[in-house]
Design an enzyme around this catalytic site. Structure first.
Site, mmCIF file in Angstrom:
data_model
loop_
_atom_site.group_PDB
_atom_site.id
_atom_site.type_symbol
_atom_site.label_atom_id
_atom_site.label_comp_id
_atom_site.label_asym_id
_atom_site.label_seq_id
_atom_site.Cartn_x
_atom_site.Cartn_y
_atom_site.Cartn_z
ATOM 1 N N SER A 301 -13.007 -0.083 -9.395
ATOM 2 C CA SER A 301 -12.814 -0.922 -10.571
ATOM 3 C C SER A 301 -11.335 -1.096 -10.929
ATOM 4 O O SER A 301 -10.593 -1.726 -10.194
ATOM 5 C CB SER A 301 -13.609 -0.328 -11.748
ATOM 6 O OG SER A 301 -13.644 -1.199 -12.834
ATOM 7 N N ASP A 312 -1.022 -7.542 -2.992
ATOM 8 C CA ASP A 312 -0.849 -8.994 -2.867
ATOM 9 C C ASP A 312 0.579 -9.427 -3.177
ATOM 10 O O ASP A 312 1.092 -10.380 -2.581
ATOM 11 C CB ASP A 312 -1.825 -9.731 -3.781
ATOM 12 C CG ASP A 312 -3.218 -9.841 -3.171
ATOM 13 O OD1 ASP A 312 -3.435 -9.237 -2.114
ATOM 14 O OD2 ASP A 312 -4.077 -10.534 -3.748
ATOM 15 N N LYS A 326 -16.033 -1.964 -6.493
ATOM 16 C CA LYS A 326 -16.675 -2.444 -7.724
ATOM 17 C C LYS A 326 -15.790 -3.520 -8.342
ATOM 18 O O LYS A 326 -14.848 -3.231 -9.058
ATOM 19 C CB LYS A 326 -16.900 -1.325 -8.732
ATOM 20 C CG LYS A 326 -17.659 -1.814 -9.968
ATOM 21 C CD LYS A 326 -17.711 -0.783 -11.073
ATOM 22 C CE LYS A 326 -18.456 -1.351 -12.268
ATOM 23 N NZ LYS A 326 -17.827 -2.543 -12.854
#
Length: 446
Positions: A301, A312, A326
């Site tokens: 999460s 990224d 998740k």
């Protein structure tokens, strides 16, 4: 008209007008819409037939309310592992978990193969100190087998008054089932800890994400800089076995290491209010210097949001094993008479548009879970979001202020630091991250 036929007719009309209002097949604009409505009627007819047969033929008389509750629970829990229909008692337990005012073990759990599975033990809790590992299967709680037990019932059995003992039977890969005795405690988690591993190399561990986590991290970082008598040359951010927590905490932590304009994370759902974008802020406390983020199968999460954002933006090297996966957003809706609905309303996406759900974050450098010490290897059964049968329950920390948490840390810091640092140096993941950062520092200085 018999009672059952009258009931079927009434239920039919009630559900129809509830779902469709005055919308009827005659008003349908296309053949496709008419087919959808006809299919709905057939499904509804099947539901009323089953309901009627239970009322007429089941060995015991069953209350209508109980049947409806079972039907609603099945409808919601069948959607995904994290949606759920909460009865008043379950809603109350959820609120108690959020406040931390209960006795618990300190584990994040889910269902797998009719057993309760440990997704992650939480740092500095009874389960963590008892040696419970991510991937452990709980097959017995006290003298009650878990097989066939609802997850909520298992949670209820493991909770209890602080100071009381509980026995749980564990199955771990390549080991015979064994019993662990644990004493329940009030769960209060210190979410951020930091250590100076070597000169200029800092280590910060985040065990869960709360509202003040970013503030705690910044203060911890400043303390390490002061201890180092200079800016750190590199940093290890450890998110292993971090089950997540508050979304804003993850966004704020990510922003402490980002300087480029863009996104930290965004969500997409069916309705406009579920589509949210969380933008970056120029606030890199490491000033562009090397960072390694450690993750494993217990990172879920919010920790996946941080790892995905830094990966990224090419701001950090991600090391370890693929995270839990998740990547869904749950919304808690209050219903009448104390009931509640926990419903998945959106999915998380990394800045580059990667879905976290059931995929997880794949590390840039994959590491195996081995030990640098001369002891038997501790096995871990890998479990991912896609493997779960039931929804997760997390025993959340109490709402301590950042000042109170830092004060609690300071009391034990001197005594524990030396032992902890020696232990971290024997941690294979930390050892490999340290070596990589040393190499990067040399390259950057040339």
């Amino acid at each position: 008209m018999t009672f059952l036929n009258f009931f079927k007719y009434s239920l039919f009309l009630t559900l129809f007008y509830t779902l469709f209002g005055i919308y009827t097949p005659a008003l349908a604009k296309s053949d496709a819409e008419k087919q959808k409505i006809e299919a709905f009627f057939k499904d509804l007819e099947m539901f009323t037939a089953v309901f009627s047969n239970i009322k007429q033929l089941y060995v015991d008389d069953v209350d209508n309310k109980k049947l409806f509750n079972h039907a609603i629970k099945g409808m919601v829990s069948g959607l995904d592992p994290h949606s759920g229909y909460l009865e008043p008692k379950e809603q109350k337990n959820l609120l108690e978990s959020a406040s931390g005012k209960f006795g618990g073990l300190g584990i994040v759990i889910g269902m797998k193969d009719e057993a309760i599975q440990v997704i992650s033990p939480i740092d500095d809790t009874p389960a963590y100190r008892a040696g419970i590992q991510a991937g452990d299967l709980i097959v017995k709680i006290g003298d009650k087998p878990v097989r066939g037990m609802a997850l909520e019932d298992g949670v209820e059995l493991m909770r209890g008054k602080a100071g009381t003992d509980i026995q749980i039977t564990i199955v771990r890969k390549n080991k015979k089932p064994f019993i662990v005795n644990i004493t329940r405690e009030i769960i209060t988690i210190i979410s951020v800890k930091g250590y100076l591993l070597e000169k200029n190399i800092g280590y910060i561990r985040i065990s869960s994400f709360q509202n003040p986590t970013a503030k705690l991290l910044k203060q911890t970082f400043n303390d390490l800089v002061e201890e180092n008598n200079a800016q750190l040359s590199s940093l290890i951010l450890d998110l292993r076995n971090n089950p997540g927590g508050v979304l804003n905490g993850a966004v704020d932590v990510s922003n402490l290491f980002l300087d480029k304009k863009g996104l930290v994370v965004y969500t997409k759902g069916r309705i406009p209010s579920s589509n949210l974008k969380f933008k970056t802020k120029s606030n890199d406390i490491m000033q562009g210097l090397p960072i390694v983020v450690l993750i494993n199968e217990g990172s879920a999460s919010a920790s996946e949001i941080v790892a995905g954002a830094l990966q990224d933006h090419k701001r950090a090297i991600i090391m370890g094993s693929t995270s839990f996966g998740k990547g869904s957003v749950q919304t808690i809706l209050e219903l009448q008479k104390g009931y509640g609905l926990k419903l998945t309303t959106a999915r998380y996406y990394t800045p580059n548009g990667r879905s976290i759900q059931a995929k997880g974050i794949v590390p840039d450098i994959e590491l195996k879970n081995i030990s640098l010490e001369n002891e038997a290897e501790k096995s871990v059964i890998e479990t991912k979001e896609k493997d779960l049968d039931g929804h997760l329950e997390i025993e959340d920390p109490s709402k301590l202020s950042s000042k109170e948490i830092l004060s609690a840390q300071e009391k034990n810091k001197t005594k524990q630091n030396k032992t902890t640092i020696e232990k971290l140096k024997k941690d294979y993941f930390v050892h490999e991250a340290t070596n990589l950062l040393k190499a990067l520092t040399v390259l950057n200085s040339q």
